[in-house]
Motif scaffolding. Structure first.
Motif, mmCIF file in Angstrom:
data_model
loop_
_atom_site.group_PDB
_atom_site.id
_atom_site.type_symbol
_atom_site.label_atom_id
_atom_site.label_comp_id
_atom_site.label_asym_id
_atom_site.label_seq_id
_atom_site.Cartn_x
_atom_site.Cartn_y
_atom_site.Cartn_z
ATOM 1 N N GLU A 182 0.821 -1.212 0.000
ATOM 2 C CA GLU A 182 0.000 0.000 0.000
ATOM 3 C C GLU A 182 0.859 1.268 0.000
ATOM 4 N N ASN A 183 0.275 2.338 -0.510
ATOM 5 C CA ASN A 183 0.904 3.660 -0.548
ATOM 6 C C ASN A 183 2.208 3.643 -1.333
ATOM 7 N N ALA A 210 -0.923 -2.568 -6.752
ATOM 8 C CA ALA A 210 -0.776 -2.179 -5.351
ATOM 9 C C ALA A 210 -2.146 -1.823 -4.787
ATOM 10 N N PRO A 211 -2.316 -1.922 -3.457
ATOM 11 C CA PRO A 211 -3.600 -1.534 -2.856
ATOM 12 C C PRO A 211 -3.870 -0.039 -2.983
ATOM 13 N N SER A 212 -2.800 0.776 -3.024
ATOM 14 C CA SER A 212 -2.970 2.224 -3.181
ATOM 15 C C SER A 212 -1.654 2.831 -3.638
ATOM 16 N N PHE A 213 -1.775 4.006 -4.263
ATOM 17 C CA PHE A 213 -0.618 4.731 -4.777
ATOM 18 C C PHE A 213 -0.644 6.175 -4.277
ATOM 19 N N ARG A 256 1.165 8.106 -9.078
ATOM 20 C CA ARG A 256 0.208 7.432 -9.974
ATOM 21 C C ARG A 256 0.123 8.177 -11.307
ATOM 22 N N PRO A 270 -1.015 1.821 -13.425
ATOM 23 C CA PRO A 270 -1.142 1.651 -11.974
ATOM 24 C C PRO A 270 -2.465 0.962 -11.647
ATOM 25 N N GLU A 292 -4.948 -0.671 -8.968
ATOM 26 C CA GLU A 292 -5.283 -0.778 -7.554
ATOM 27 C C GLU A 292 -6.176 -2.000 -7.325
ATOM 28 N N THR A 294 -5.541 -5.667 -0.882
ATOM 29 C CA THR A 294 -4.320 -6.314 -0.396
ATOM 30 C C THR A 294 -4.400 -7.827 -0.502
ATOM 31 N N PHE A 321 -10.480 -3.977 -12.017
ATOM 32 C CA PHE A 321 -9.940 -2.760 -11.413
ATOM 33 C C PHE A 321 -10.500 -1.553 -12.153
#
Length: 206
Positions: free
Chosen positions: A77-78, A102-105, A110, A120, A122, A125, A163
Motif C-alpha cells: 500500500e501507498n 498495489a492496494p494504493s498509490f 500514480r 497503476p 489498484e 491487499t 480494477f
C-alpha cells in the motif's frame, strides 16, 4: 509512448508498504534530467550491497534469476509516496515494468506512471497477496495478465480481479499518448475557439 492493451508477464513481489520514491530511485542515482540511464539505480539501496558499489544483493528479489525480465511489479500500500520526483517512474519504465499492482498509490506518483506508460492497478491487499503467492510457485511459467481494455487482472490460477482507472488515464495508456498528445486530440476544437476569439477580439492578435 508504447500503447498498452494487454500484458502477460512475470510478476515480481515487493509487498512492503510505503515504498517511497527515494527507495525507488535514490537521489544519488539521479545524475541527469534524462529519462535514460536510471534503470541501474532502481531500488539501488536494496538491490546492491552496502559495500562494493554495484555488487548485487542476493537477498533482494530483483536479483533472483527467476524474476529476470519481470514486467509486472506487485507492491504494498501507498506505493510511490514521498517526494514527487518523476525519475521514479522513469527508472521503473526503463527497467521494463509496464504495470504495478498495489492496494494504493501516492496520487502524484500514480499520475507519473500514466504519463510514462506504466499502468497503476489498484487491487485489495488480499488479492495482491494471493496473486503473489500463486505466481511464486513457478514465476517464469505462472504468469500474470493485465488487460487494460477490459480492466481485468488474471492471476496464474485463472482467477480474475477487476480494477478501475480514470477514463483519461486509460485513454492515454491504451493509445500511448502523453499529456500534449491528449490535448492535440482536440486540435480542431482549440483552433475553432481561437478563431472565434480572433473575430471577437481582433486587437489581441496584432
Amino acid at each position: 509512448m508504447t500503447p498498452f492493451t494487454i500484458l502477460t508477464a512475470v510478476a515480481v513481489p515487493l509487498l512492503r508498504p510505503n515504498i517511497d520514491t527515494d527507495a525507488i530511485i535514490p537521489s544519488r542515482e539521479m545524475t541527469s534530467v534524462s529519462k535514460k540511464g536510471l534503470a541501474d539505480g532502481l531500488f539501488a539501496g536494496w538491490r546492491y550491497t552496502a559495500v562494493g558499489g554495484r555488487v548485487p544483493n542476493p537477498d533482494f528479489v530483483l536479483n533472483d534469476p527467476v524474476y529476470r525480465g519481470a514486467a509486472i511489479l506487485l507492491a504494498g500500500e501507498n506505493f510511490g509516496c514521498g517526494s514527487s520526483r518523476e525519475h521514479a517512474a522513469w527508472a521503473l519504465a526503463e527497467y521494463g515494468f509496464r504495470a504495478i499492482l498495489a492496494p494504493s498509490f501516492n496520487p502524484i506518483f500514480r499520475g507519473n506512471c500514466v504519463r510514462n506508460g506504466i499502468v497503476p492497478v489498484e487491487l485489495p491487499t488480499d488479492a495482491i497477496t494471493w496473486i503473489a503467492s500463486t505466481a511464486a510457485q513457478a514465476p517464469r511459467t505462472r504468469l500474470v495478465t493485465v488487460d487494460l481494455r477490459h480492466q481485468m487482472v488474471t492471476a496464474p490460477d485463472g482467477g480474475t480481479h477487476s480494477f478501475s482507472i480514470e477514463p483519461e488515464a486509460r485513454e492515454m495508456l491504451l493509445h500511448g499518448l502523453d499529456a500534449i498528445d491528449l490535448t492535440l486530440l482536440r486540435r480542431a476544437e482549440i483552433q475553432a475557439k481561437r478563431q472565434a476569439d480572433r473575430e471577437r477580439r481582433p486587437w489581441v492578435y496584432l
